[in-house]
Design a protein around this motif. Structure first.
Motif, PDB file in Angstrom:
ATOM      1  N   VAL A 369       0.949  -1.010   0.134  1.00 33.70           N
ATOM      2  CA  VAL A 369       0.076  -0.060  -0.106  1.00 33.70           C
ATOM      3  C   VAL A 369       1.012   1.372  -0.034  1.00 33.70           C
ATOM      4  N   ARG A 370       0.164   2.532  -0.200  1.00 32.66           N
ATOM      5  CA  ARG A 370       0.911   3.580   0.059  1.00 32.66           C
ATOM      6  C   ARG A 370       0.102   4.628   0.659  1.00 32.66           C
ATOM      7  N   PHE A 371       0.702   5.434   1.630  1.00 32.40           N
ATOM      8  CA  PHE A 371      -0.024   6.317   2.388  1.00 32.40           C
ATOM      9  C   PHE A 371      -0.141   7.668   2.072  1.00 32.40           C
ATOM     10  N   GLN A 372      -1.499   8.358   2.014  1.00 34.90           N
ATOM     11  CA  GLN A 372      -1.442   9.868   1.681  1.00 34.90           C
ATOM     12  C   GLN A 372      -2.713  10.432   2.010  1.00 34.90           C
ATOM     13  N   ASN A 373      -2.427  11.717   2.421  1.00 31.90           N
ATOM     14  CA  ASN A 373      -3.766  12.527   2.626  1.00 31.90           C
ATOM     15  C   ASN A 373      -4.354  11.855   3.825  1.00 31.90           C
ATOM     16  N   GLY A 374      -3.841  11.108   4.728  1.00 30.21           N
ATOM     17  CA  GLY A 374      -4.556  10.505   5.988  1.00 30.21           C
ATOM     18  C   GLY A 374      -5.084   9.122   5.674  1.00 30.21           C
ATOM     19  N   ASN A 375      -4.903   8.561   4.429  1.00 29.80           N
ATOM     20  CA  ASN A 375      -5.648   7.416   3.874  1.00 29.80           C
ATOM     21  C   ASN A 375      -4.596   6.448   3.533  1.00 29.80           C
ATOM     22  N   TRP A 376      -4.941   5.191   3.073  1.00 29.69           N
ATOM     23  CA  TRP A 376      -3.965   4.346   2.255  1.00 29.69           C
ATOM     24  C   TRP A 376      -4.717   3.654   1.428  1.00 29.69           C
ATOM     25  N   GLU A 377      -3.956   3.336   0.415  1.00 26.08           N
ATOM     26  CA  GLU A 377      -4.559   2.724  -1.026  1.00 26.08           C
ATOM     27  C   GLU A 377      -3.619   1.640  -1.319  1.00 26.08           C
ATOM     28  N   VAL A 378      -4.105   0.526  -1.879  1.00 26.28           N
ATOM     29  CA  VAL A 378      -3.443  -0.772  -2.276  1.00 26.28           C
ATOM     30  C   VAL A 378      -2.976  -0.212  -3.760  1.00 26.28           C
ATOM     31  N   MET A 379      -1.623  -0.788  -3.777  1.00 27.08           N
ATOM     32  CA  MET A 379      -0.840  -0.292  -4.990  1.00 27.08           C
ATOM     33  C   MET A 379      -1.128  -1.495  -5.916  1.00 27.08           C
ATOM     34  N   THR A 380      -2.421  -1.352  -6.459  1.00 27.22           N
ATOM     35  CA  THR A 380      -2.830  -2.388  -7.382  1.00 27.22           C
ATOM     36  C   THR A 380      -2.159  -2.384  -8.776  1.00 27.22           C
ATOM     37  N   GLU A 381      -1.449  -1.244  -9.199  1.00 27.84           N
ATOM     38  CA  GLU A 381      -0.695  -1.160 -10.150  1.00 27.84           C
ATOM     39  C   GLU A 381       0.484  -1.838 -10.513  1.00 27.84           C
ATOM     40  N   LEU A 382       0.922  -2.542  -9.041  1.00 30.33           N
ATOM     41  CA  LEU A 382       2.142  -3.206  -9.120  1.00 30.33           C
ATOM     42  C   LEU A 382       1.970  -4.817 -10.059  1.00 30.33           C
ATOM     43  N   LYS A 383       2.840  -5.003 -10.763  1.00 30.48           N
ATOM     44  CA  LYS A 383       2.997  -6.467 -11.515  1.00 30.48           C
ATOM     45  C   LYS A 383       3.543  -7.435 -10.570  1.00 30.48           C
ATOM     46  N   ILE A 384       2.483  -8.387 -10.667  1.00 32.35           N
ATOM     47  CA  ILE A 384       3.433  -9.494  -9.424  1.00 32.35           C
ATOM     48  C   ILE A 384       3.664 -10.834 -10.874  1.00 32.35           C
ATOM     49  N   ASN A 385       4.488 -11.390 -10.406  1.00 37.59           N
ATOM     50  CA  ASN A 385       4.890 -12.677 -11.166  1.00 37.59           C
ATOM     51  C   ASN A 385       4.204 -13.730 -10.983  1.00 37.59           C
ATOM     52  N   GLU A 386       4.368 -14.983 -11.775  1.00 35.06           N
ATOM     53  CA  GLU A 386       3.474 -15.999 -11.454  1.00 35.06           C
ATOM     54  C   GLU A 386       3.596 -16.888 -10.337  1.00 35.06           C
ATOM     55  N   GLU A 387       4.906 -16.822  -9.858  1.00 36.58           N
ATOM     56  CA  GLU A 387       5.257 -17.443  -8.649  1.00 36.58           C
ATOM     57  C   GLU A 387       4.655 -16.624  -7.531  1.00 36.58           C
ATOM     58  N   THR A 388       4.587 -15.407  -7.198  1.00 39.29           N
ATOM     59  CA  THR A 388       4.099 -14.749  -6.336  1.00 39.29           C
ATOM     60  C   THR A 388       2.432 -14.927  -6.392  1.00 39.29           C
ATOM     61  N   GLN A 389       1.952 -14.959  -7.655  1.00 39.81           N
ATOM     62  CA  GLN A 389       0.356 -14.981  -7.697  1.00 39.81           C
ATOM     63  C   GLN A 389       0.055 -16.566  -7.533  1.00 39.81           C
ATOM     64  N   GLY A 390       0.893 -17.472  -7.343  1.00 43.71           N
ATOM     65  CA  GLY A 390       0.614 -18.824  -6.953  1.00 43.71           C
ATOM     66  C   GLY A 390       0.916 -19.075  -5.585  1.00 43.71           C
ATOM     67  N   ALA A 391       1.278 -18.265  -5.035  1.00 42.66           N
ATOM     68  CA  ALA A 391       1.702 -18.233  -3.606  1.00 42.66           C
ATOM     69  C   ALA A 391       0.379 -17.440  -2.822  1.00 42.66           C
ATOM     70  N   LEU A 392      -0.100 -16.691  -3.364  1.00 41.27           N
ATOM     71  CA  LEU A 392      -1.153 -16.107  -2.671  1.00 41.27           C
ATOM     72  C   LEU A 392      -2.441 -16.675  -2.167  1.00 41.27           C
ATOM     73  N   GLY A 393      -2.646 -17.705  -3.225  1.00 42.53           N
ATOM     74  CA  GLY A 393      -3.703 -18.718  -2.958  1.00 42.53           C
ATOM     75  C   GLY A 393      -3.366 -19.387  -1.750  1.00 42.53           C
ATOM     76  N   CYS A 394      -2.400 -19.950  -1.303  1.00 43.10           N
ATOM     77  CA  CYS A 394      -1.972 -20.975  -0.289  1.00 43.10           C
ATOM     78  C   CYS A 394      -2.260 -19.958   0.928  1.00 43.10           C
ATOM     79  N   LEU A 395      -1.758 -18.931   0.724  1.00 47.13           N
ATOM     80  CA  LEU A 395      -1.488 -17.799   1.969  1.00 47.13           C
ATOM     81  C   LEU A 395      -3.008 -17.426   2.408  1.00 47.13           C
ATOM     82  N   ALA A 396      -3.834 -17.207   1.294  1.00 45.79           N
ATOM     83  CA  ALA A 396      -5.237 -17.014   1.702  1.00 45.79           C
ATOM     84  C   ALA A 396      -6.021 -17.949   2.321  1.00 45.79           C
ATOM     85  N   HIS A 397      -5.541 -19.292   1.960  1.00 45.89           N
ATOM     86  CA  HIS A 397      -6.392 -20.387   2.576  1.00 45.89           C
ATOM     87  C   HIS A 397      -6.241 -20.385   4.005  1.00 45.89           C
ATOM     88  N   GLU A 398      -5.033 -20.255   4.575  1.00 43.03           N
ATOM     89  CA  GLU A 398      -4.691 -20.090   6.130  1.00 43.03           C
ATOM     90  C   GLU A 398      -5.497 -19.140   6.759  1.00 43.03           C
TER      91      GLU A 398
END
Length: 423
Positions: A369-398
């Motif tokens: 995320v980034r913080f600005q003007n007293g709020n935060w916003e997710v940095m959805t513009e970041l590109k993530i590779n296949e390895e990272t995307q594959g790990a997210l499903g397992c992490l979310a499961h827990e």
């Protein structure tokens, strides 16, 4: 000063120094007129009645200005900070960081409220006395509280530090999860009832920080999800230090390490966006010149084997830390929340998901995320590779499993891929 004697209503005036005046003179009105006539050849044509009228008008104006200033002072109320489980070492290290002016601003006074059980009252009193002895200029007041019904009154910020001592030989992980849920089931309604409507809640500690944030939102539905976060900066900082030791460089030059997932559980350290500043290598540049961190680590075996092994030991190290690093992490994120994070810098925070990066909705998941003007916003513009995307499903499961156990919808944790539950 001039040998004059005044028994009632003396006044003070200042001579014009650029005309040879000496400074301040004390005297009454007649003395002033006489002095002005003799020294400056100025004579007033005002009658005594006019002068008395002006004096009365000036007095009324002075009274009104004083009254207005007093009203303004009454409007400037200190920020109310509540800290739970305040007898922990994290809180001890956190207090001077909150009150030094860097977190909330050099003109913002704060009142700190320490909340814990009756058994910790003596420790709380000791912390209060020591904090008062420090005479921190922005610490308006500090107090201890052991009555849970009085918790979070007029709170602007709530910092939840409650932890459970994990020992799976004594009881199951599922029972610890239910224990955390019960704690939040007490806190959340009180935050709703007693705190300010825009209260900001920070979940920190050594265990279940994602779950604590989620349960506070679950049991306190009027608390805005945007105002509840879980701290991942401790992991960020520890990983940066580990990388800096490997590269023999300054820790402050390691930026944009991302912590995904369950902060104090199964997480994934993403170095694909990490940068090095001020690194001593063949290519050198100005202070804002950076190099991709992965390009500087030529030992790829270390990244995929030793780094993962080091992360496992890092988890146990963080649990043994005395509190200085977690306290610094809380203070850093709070400073970003109020004043903004550095431009182009990534901060990892546990937030309530809404489907970003294809992570299931309705859990608290650490992401950039980034913080600005007293709020935060997710940095959805970041590109993530296949390895990272594959790990997210397992992490979310827990995290989904923890949520379902906390809400008593299932009894035991199920392995990844062994169920069809996705939310």
């Amino acid at each position: 000063m001039n040998g004059w004697e005044h028994r009632c209503s003396p006044i003070i005036w200042r001579e014009l120094l650029d005309r040879g005046g000496k400074g301040l003179l004390l005297g009454g009105l007649n003395d002033f007129l006489e002095y002005a006539q003799h020294y400056y050849n100025i004579t007033s044509r005002m009658s005594s009645e006019e002068m008395l009228s002006i004096a009365e008008e000036n007095l009324q104006e002075y009274i009104e200005v004083e009254k207005e200033e007093e009203e303004i002072k009454n409007l400037i109320k200190p920020l109310q900070i509540w800290i739970t489980s305040a007898s922990t070492p994290i809180c001890y290290h956190l207090i001077p960081l909150l009150a030094n002016g860097e977190v909330f601003g050099m003109t913002t006074e704060i009142s700190i409220h320490l909340l814990d059980t009756d058994q910790s009252k003596e420790v709380l009193c000791g912390i209060v006395m020591e904090a008062e002895d420090m005479a921190l200029p922005l610490l308006h007041s500090i107090s201890e509280h052991t009555e849970i019904d009085e918790a979070f009154i007029q709170a602007d910020v709530v910092i939840v530090l409650d932890d459970v001592l994990l020992n799976c030989e004594v009881q199951s992980l599922e029972n610890y999860i239910r224990e955390v849920s019960e704690i939040c089931q007490v806190y959340a309604p009180l935050i709703e009832k007693n705190a300010k409507s825009e209260v900001r809640v920070i979940s920190s500690g050594k265990t279940f920080v994602n779950l604590k944030a989620l349960m506070i939102m679950t049991y306190g539905p009027s608390i805005k999800p945007k105002n509840v976060i879980a701290i991942a900066t401790t992991w960020e900082s520890a990983t940066k230090a580990m990388l800096a030791r490997k590269l023999n460089t300054n820790v402050a030059g390691v930026k944009n390490v991302i912590v995904w997932g369950n902060i104090t559980g199964s997480n994934y350290i993403d170095l694909s966006h990490a940068k090095l500043y001020g690194y001593d290598c063949a290519i050198w540049g100005p202070a804002d010149f950076s190099r991709p961190l992965l390009n500087m680590i030529y030992d790829s075996e270390w990244i995929y084997s030793e780094l993962q092994s080091a992360q496992s030991s890092l988890s146990s190290q963080l649990c043994r830390y005395g509190g200085m690093l977690p306290a610094h992490a809380v203070a850093t994120v709070l400073r970003y929340w109020y004043h903004g994070s550095p431009p182009e810098e990534i901060v990892s925070v546990g937030i309530h998901t809404e489907g970003q990066f294809c992570v299931p909705k309705g859990i608290v998941f650490s992401m950039p995320v980034r913080f600005q003007n007293g709020n935060w916003e997710v940095m959805t513009e970041l590109k993530i590779n296949e390895e990272t995307q594959g790990a997210l499903g397992c992490l979310a499961h827990e995290l989904i499993q923890e949520k379902l156990i906390a809400l008593k919808e299932i009894q035991e944790m199920q392995p990844y891929g062994g169920d069809k539950i996705t939310s």
